[in-house]
Design an enzyme around this catalytic site. Structure first.
Site, PDB file in Angstrom:
ATOM      1  N   PHE A 147      46.946 -22.183  -0.645  1.00 14.04           N
ATOM      2  CA  PHE A 147      48.182 -22.330   0.125  1.00 14.04           C
ATOM      3  C   PHE A 147      49.325 -22.705  -0.814  1.00 14.04           C
ATOM      4  O   PHE A 147      49.088 -23.247  -1.899  1.00 14.04           O
ATOM      5  CB  PHE A 147      48.031 -23.371   1.246  1.00 14.04           C
ATOM      6  CG  PHE A 147      47.756 -24.777   0.773  1.00 14.04           C
ATOM      7  CD1 PHE A 147      48.784 -25.609   0.351  1.00 14.04           C
ATOM      8  CD2 PHE A 147      46.460 -25.293   0.794  1.00 14.04           C
ATOM      9  CE1 PHE A 147      48.530 -26.913  -0.060  1.00 14.04           C
ATOM     10  CE2 PHE A 147      46.198 -26.593   0.381  1.00 14.04           C
ATOM     11  CZ  PHE A 147      47.244 -27.400  -0.047  1.00 14.04           C
TER      12      PHE A 147
ATOM     13  N   GLN B  30      36.259 -18.650  10.886  1.00 13.93           N
ATOM     14  CA  GLN B  30      36.694 -20.035  10.754  1.00 13.93           C
ATOM     15  C   GLN B  30      35.633 -20.798   9.981  1.00 13.93           C
ATOM     16  O   GLN B  30      34.468 -20.406   9.940  1.00 13.93           O
ATOM     17  CB  GLN B  30      36.877 -20.622  12.156  1.00 13.93           C
ATOM     18  CG  GLN B  30      37.034 -22.134  12.263  1.00 13.93           C
ATOM     19  CD  GLN B  30      38.350 -22.619  11.702  1.00 13.93           C
ATOM     20  OE1 GLN B  30      38.528 -22.610  10.485  1.00 13.93           O
ATOM     21  NE2 GLN B  30      39.269 -23.032  12.556  1.00 13.93           N
TER      22      GLN B  30
ATOM     23  N   GLU C 203      40.727 -18.943  -0.991  1.00 10.43           N
ATOM     24  CA  GLU C 203      41.980 -19.126  -0.255  1.00 10.43           C
ATOM     25  C   GLU C 203      42.824 -20.212  -0.912  1.00 10.43           C
ATOM     26  O   GLU C 203      42.320 -21.261  -1.301  1.00 10.43           O
ATOM     27  CB  GLU C 203      41.696 -19.515   1.198  1.00 10.43           C
ATOM     28  CG  GLU C 203      42.958 -19.783   2.012  1.00 10.43           C
ATOM     29  CD  GLU C 203      42.654 -20.144   3.444  1.00 10.43           C
ATOM     30  OE1 GLU C 203      42.214 -19.232   4.178  1.00 10.43           O
ATOM     31  OE2 GLU C 203      42.829 -21.313   3.826  1.00 10.43           O
TER      32      GLU C 203
ATOM     33  N   LYS D  19      40.282  -6.589  19.215  1.00  4.26           N
ATOM     34  CA  LYS D  19      40.972  -6.647  17.919  1.00  4.26           C
ATOM     35  C   LYS D  19      40.369  -5.649  16.937  1.00  4.26           C
ATOM     36  O   LYS D  19      41.092  -5.006  16.164  1.00  4.26           O
ATOM     37  CB  LYS D  19      40.886  -8.063  17.330  1.00  4.26           C
ATOM     38  CG  LYS D  19      41.811  -9.073  17.965  1.00  4.26           C
ATOM     39  CD  LYS D  19      41.920 -10.355  17.158  1.00  4.26           C
ATOM     40  CE  LYS D  19      40.646 -11.153  17.118  1.00  4.26           C
ATOM     41  NZ  LYS D  19      40.833 -12.469  16.439  1.00  4.26           N
TER      42      LYS D  19
END
Length: 665
Positions: free
Chosen positions: A23, A199, A21, A188
């Protein structure tokens, strides 16, 4: 154009994979350097896919899409775009999905984001029409919407919480229970989720229990869906404590004990952190799995720790031509090249560039006065590729910080919050989430009450300085032991109506193992120039500015909410924290310059607005905070003499501003 699930299903039986990941960085040079870092990591580590974060309320929308385009189109990486659905224009969601499709991105991680706050935003023009909260309250609403609008074009991921979701929109977010979240995760998944990403966590037993609960759930919806554990490499002790506090992730006592034993040595913390994460990965790999086992790493835009972890745990997929032990054994320190003759083989050529050998080349827009051209590359000459990294030997060298590529991987290895190097991809508060209070509205009201005049604001700052408050809007943590050594000076500034948000005392050659001021590896010495940053009224700024200009020891930057930016340090680079260590170059984790101040100024004034939104628009508190935001200046003052650092505080106390004598307590 590949879906994450298609790539997972195409892996051979028993194979493992990982994803990374990133950003969008806050500065242009950080963006350029992240691109170079991504090129190295994608070639050396070969992740199955990468994800790009999306800031709260769409605050990083343009930059997130730009980074996603670089990953998907320029680097050829299978990319998954995060997308939140609350507290922003509805049209922004449609634009993001359409742009993702245009870019060839076929993977979306569908998230709620912050709790819907339409009432707090309701008088802002951009949300009067098309308020996303009218259609999206939960992530399931976004999943359903994507499926309705795009059918099966997108592969959709959803978030899960092995230790339970801490809902910051409630007065008691500390009550976490995975069983409470389970019905929502079932819904979901039924609505169209293709994979689940968790998480971050450090309690591996909690993940074991959580995964077992999902696989055995009576609904059957989790039987074969990929469940990808989210793991955060430990970059520093301070970052770990901050991140676990914000995410409410538990730190098992054995892990905390191992880190507490080395917390004064940043290098050892990183090494122990790599061991801890490697053990977690190995533990999970041994568990039976109905799908290929994957791992997602929250990199924080840093390279070294995650490179160590995926190498230690054998997660790096094999190359077309397998590396042999001879190639690894022949690697000499400081030279990441393969053995003689191997460079003739295209599958063994390493990634390089005209400006990355023989030393680290950090991409810069301008040379600093003390710059060394052998370690910097102009932005118009950087990143010219010669060939792909493909040997395991090169990967080892990079993760160890050896050679030119290793130096590029580790030059910003000691991040230091908002005043790190503005050229670093990890510059700023490294969560990539955008301006936020880091607390819910109920928590904000509990902490800061309902201020109605400037004296109330001064009281909030004073209580934070004295330790009565754990947080202010600009800092979710209490004063550090280091900052507490100048507590009296900060209180004196506060009594003038000058509200401090960042500061540090002078340090002249203390040991790096010092329990209060130490950092970095052992057997070193650390230094600090004193500086302080504070808000003050425009009337006081008119008095202070000429005094700052007249003092030769001072470098300053100042700005306001209207975008004005002034200072006497144009073009200057101010290392205010540095250390010297045996066998290492001088490390400068804290640097203040115009670009870094400009980036933080914008965020700092956005936080005033976030605080204002806690209260109804017509309330006295909202009116007060709005007026203060429009009036105050943010000023950063650096004192050049780290030997006689006390003189900074004497200088500031001697300035007789308009606010002087107004006892704002």
């Amino acid at each position: 154009m590949e879906k994450v699930t298609d790539k997972i299903n195409a892996l051979p039986e028993g194979a493992n994979y990982f994803s990374l990941e990133f950003f969008p960085p806050k500065t242009s040079m950080g963006f350029a350097n992240l691109q170079s870092r991504l090129e190295r990591m994608s070639q050396a580590l070969r992740p199955l896919f990468v994800t790009v974060t999306w800031g709260a309320g769409g605050s990083t929308a343009a930059k997130s899409l730009e980074l996603a385009e670089i990953c998907q189109r320029q680097l050829g990486l299978t990319t998954c775009l995060h997308l939140t659905c609350t507290n922003m224009s509805r049209s922004l969601i449609d634009e993001a999905l359409e742009q993702a499709k245009v870019l060839g991105i076929r993977n979306i991680l569908a998230l709620r984001g912050d709790a819907p706050r339409s009432e707090e935003y309701r008088n802002e023009a951009q949300l009067l029409e098309g308020d996303s909260n009218k259609d999206f309250t939960w992530a399931i609403d976004l999943v359903r919407y994507i499926r309705k609008q795009y059918g099966d074009y997108f592969c959709i991921g959803v978030a899960a919480y092995p230790e339970g979701h801490s809902d910051e929109s409630t007065p008691n977010p500390e009550h976490q229970d995975p069983l409470f979240d389970l019905p929502y995760l079932v819904d979901k998944t039924k609505a169209g989720a293709d994979f689940i990403m968790t998480q971050l966590f450090f309690d591996v037993k909690a993940f074991d229990t959580f995964e077992k609960m999902l696989r055995e759930h009576e609904s059957g919806v989790f039987k074969t869906i990929p469940i990808i554990p989210g793991l955060m490499p430990i970059q520093s002790y301070q970052i770990l404590r901050r991140t676990t506090k914000l995410s409410h992730a538990k730190l098992p006592t054995d892990i905390l004990g191992r880190l507490d034993a080395v917390k004064s040595d940043d290098e050892l913390v990183k090494q122990v952190g790599v061991q801890i994460l490697s053990e977690m990965v190995d533990h999970i790999k041994k568990r039976p799995s109905v799908t290929q086992r994957g791992f997602h790493f929250y990199t924080l835009n840093l390279e070294k720790a995650v490179s160590h972890i995926v190498e230690n745990t054998h997660l790096i997929p094999p190359t077309l031509i397998e590396d042999d032990e001879e190639a690894i054994a022949s690697l000499t320190p400081g030279n990441p090249s393969p053995p003689d003759g191997a460079m003739m083989n295209r599958d063994r050529r390493r990634l390089s560039s005209i400006n990355s050998s023989p030393h680290n080349r950090v991409i810069i827009s301008r040379p600093a006065k003390s710059s060394n051209v052998s370690f910097e590359a102009p932005e118009d000459e950087a990143g010219i590729l010669k060939g792909p990294i493909s040997t395991r030997a090169n990967t080892l060298a990079i993760s160890e910080g050896e050679g030119s590529l290793g130096r590029e991987a580790t030059w910003d290895d000691f991040p230091n919050g908002r005043w790190g190097d503005a050229r670093s991809p990890a510059f700023g508060e490294i969560d990539g989430y955008g301006p936020t209070l880091h607390v819910s509205t109920p928590q904000a009201l509990k902490l800061w009450g309902h201020p109605v005049d400037k004296a109330d604001i001064s009281t909030i700052f004073r209580r934070h300085i004295t330790g009565e408050l754990d947080a202010i809007p600009w800092s979710e943590q209490g004063l550090s032991p280091e900052t507490s050594t100048i507590k009296d000076e900060l209180l004196a500034l506060n009594n003038k109506g000058w509200w401090s948000v960042a500061s540090q005392p002078a340090v002249n050659g203390l040991k790096s193992s010092d329990p209060v001021f130490g950092w970095g590896p052992r057997n070193g010495f650390v230094f600090q120039k004193p500086f302080v940053e504070f808000f003050l009224p425009t009337s006081d700024w008119a008095v202070l500015q000429p005094r700052l200009e007249a003092q030769e020891q001072i470098t300053y930057f100042a700005g306001n909410s209207q975008g004005e930016l002034v200072g006497n340090g144009e073009g200057s680079v101010n290392p205010v924290t540095w250390g010297t260590f045996a066998g290492k170059e001088i490390i400068t984790p804290t640097i203040i310059e115009r670009e870094s101040f400009s980036s933080w100024r914008e965020e700092a004034f956005s936080i005033w607005k976030e605080w204002q939104r806690v209260y109804p628009p017509v309330s006295p508190s909202a009116r007060l905070l709005g007026a203060v935001r429009e009036d105050v200046w943010l000023v950063n003052v650096i004192w050049g003499d780290f030997v006689k650092g006390r003189e900074l505080w004497e200088f500031l106390m001697d300035v007789q501003g308009v606010a002087e004598g107004r006892q704002c307590v």
